[in-house]
Design a protein around this motif. Sequence first.
Motif, PDB file in Angstrom:
ATOM      1  N   SER A 100       0.680  -1.190   0.041  1.00 33.29           N
ATOM      2  CA  SER A 100       0.053  -0.001  -0.208  1.00 33.29           C
ATOM      3  C   SER A 100       1.000   1.364  -0.050  1.00 33.29           C
ATOM      4  N   SER A 101       0.179   2.414  -0.285  1.00 31.28           N
ATOM      5  CA  SER A 101       0.880   3.748  -0.452  1.00 31.28           C
ATOM      6  C   SER A 101      -0.225   4.628   0.118  1.00 31.28           C
ATOM      7  N   GLN A 102       0.650   5.661   0.865  1.00 28.65           N
ATOM      8  CA  GLN A 102      -0.134   6.927   1.160  1.00 28.65           C
ATOM      9  C   GLN A 102      -0.717   7.701  -0.050  1.00 28.65           C
ATOM     10  N   VAL A 103       0.081   7.914  -1.080  1.00 28.98           N
ATOM     11  CA  VAL A 103      -0.445   8.562  -2.289  1.00 28.98           C
ATOM     12  C   VAL A 103      -0.498   7.527  -3.321  1.00 28.98           C
ATOM     13  N   VAL A 104       0.481   7.692  -4.526  1.00 27.12           N
ATOM     14  CA  VAL A 104       0.310   6.900  -5.601  1.00 27.12           C
ATOM     15  C   VAL A 104       0.901   5.869  -5.626  1.00 27.12           C
ATOM     16  N   ALA A 105       0.851   4.762  -6.451  1.00 25.64           N
ATOM     17  CA  ALA A 105       1.384   3.468  -6.531  1.00 25.64           C
ATOM     18  C   ALA A 105       1.446   2.397  -5.583  1.00 25.64           C
ATOM     19  N   GLY A 106       0.387   1.893  -5.190  1.00 25.81           N
ATOM     20  CA  GLY A 106       0.095   1.181  -4.157  1.00 25.81           C
ATOM     21  C   GLY A 106       1.144  -0.121  -4.253  1.00 25.81           C
ATOM     22  N   ASN A 126      -3.299  -4.749  -4.009  1.00 25.32           N
ATOM     23  CA  ASN A 126      -2.330  -3.555  -3.619  1.00 25.32           C
ATOM     24  C   ASN A 126      -3.105  -2.395  -3.758  1.00 25.32           C
ATOM     25  N   THR A 127      -3.117  -1.536  -2.600  1.00 25.99           N
ATOM     26  CA  THR A 127      -3.951  -0.316  -2.308  1.00 25.99           C
ATOM     27  C   THR A 127      -3.038   1.097  -2.463  1.00 25.99           C
ATOM     28  N   ALA A 128      -3.625   2.244  -3.212  1.00 20.91           N
ATOM     29  CA  ALA A 128      -3.093   3.458  -3.294  1.00 20.91           C
ATOM     30  C   ALA A 128      -3.977   4.638  -2.548  1.00 20.91           C
ATOM     31  N   GLY A 129      -3.543   5.618  -2.125  1.00 17.36           N
ATOM     32  CA  GLY A 129      -4.301   6.702  -1.705  1.00 17.36           C
ATOM     33  C   GLY A 129      -4.974   6.510  -0.438  1.00 17.36           C
ATOM     34  N   LEU A 130      -4.167   5.886   0.683  1.00 17.06           N
ATOM     35  CA  LEU A 130      -4.364   5.791   1.959  1.00 17.06           C
ATOM     36  C   LEU A 130      -4.507   7.249   2.672  1.00 17.06           C
ATOM     37  N   SER A 131      -3.859   8.098   2.200  1.00 14.65           N
ATOM     38  CA  SER A 131      -3.935   9.517   2.554  1.00 14.65           C
ATOM     39  C   SER A 131      -5.239  10.155   2.803  1.00 14.65           C
ATOM     40  N   GLY A 132      -6.167   9.771   1.644  1.00 13.20           N
ATOM     41  CA  GLY A 132      -7.340  10.202   1.364  1.00 13.20           C
ATOM     42  C   GLY A 132      -7.777  11.257   0.811  1.00 13.20           C
ATOM     43  N   SER A 133      -6.333  12.087   0.403  1.00 12.50           N
ATOM     44  CA  SER A 133      -6.480  13.265  -0.424  1.00 12.50           C
ATOM     45  C   SER A 133      -5.839  13.178  -1.641  1.00 12.50           C
ATOM     46  N   TYR A 134      -4.927  12.463  -1.961  1.00 13.49           N
ATOM     47  CA  TYR A 134      -4.367  12.188  -3.272  1.00 13.49           C
ATOM     48  C   TYR A 134      -3.917  10.789  -3.540  1.00 13.49           C
ATOM     49  N   GLY A 135      -4.148  10.323  -4.692  1.00 17.21           N
ATOM     50  CA  GLY A 135      -3.500   8.823  -5.000  1.00 17.21           C
ATOM     51  C   GLY A 135      -3.927   8.375  -6.452  1.00 17.21           C
TER      52      GLY A 135
END
Length: 205
Positions: A100-106, A126-135
Amino acid sequence: DSTATFAPGTKLQFKGEYSFTVNGILKAEGTGMNESGMIIFENHPDNDGVKWKGFTLNNQTESTIFKYVRISGAHKNTGGGMALSNSSPMMEYVTISDNSSQVVAGGMHIAGGSDLTLSNCIIENNTAGLSGSYGGGGGLWIEETSNLRIENSVITNNSTNVQEAGGIMLQSSYRPVLKNVEITGNSGPDGGGLVIESSYKPKIQ
C-alpha cells in the motif's frame, strides 16, 4: 559496484519500518513459483501493525535481477512494494501483492528509465491513496518512461481510495506496450482498470 545475491527458497521477513534500497547490484533469482523456488520479501507476521517500506531502486540496469520473487506487505508514501527511479532491472515472474501507499502506486512506482520489461508478473491486492487526499495507480503508477513493456502479466484486485486508476496509471511515456496483460477486478473512484494520459503511441496487444 557491490552485489547482493539471494538464493532460491530465501524468505526475508521485516520487523520494523525497514526499507531496502538498491544502489549496487542485486541478484534475486529463484527457480519456480513453489516455496522452495521462490524468493520472498515480506512483512513479519508479528509486526504489530508496523510495515516495512519495500524496495527502492535507483539507476539500475538489467544486471539487477528479480526472478521468481514475491514482494508483500510493504507500505510507504509512493510505490509501496517497489519504487523504480530511472531503472530497468530484469523483472520476470515477480509477484507484488498486498502492499500500500499513502499517495500513488500501492504496488509499484516506475519513474523514468528506458526499455524496462515486466514479464510474467502478478500485481495483485495493492492499495493506493491511503492519505485520502491524493492517490491513483493502485497496482502500478508509470510515468516518463521510454519503451516500457509489460507482457504475459496479470493486474488484478488492486484499488485506489481516491482519484483514478485502480489497476494501472500510465502517463507521459514514450511508446509503452502492454501485450497479453489481464487487467481485472481493479477499482477506483475515477477509472478502475487502466488510465493512459499524455503518452506517445501506447500499444495494447
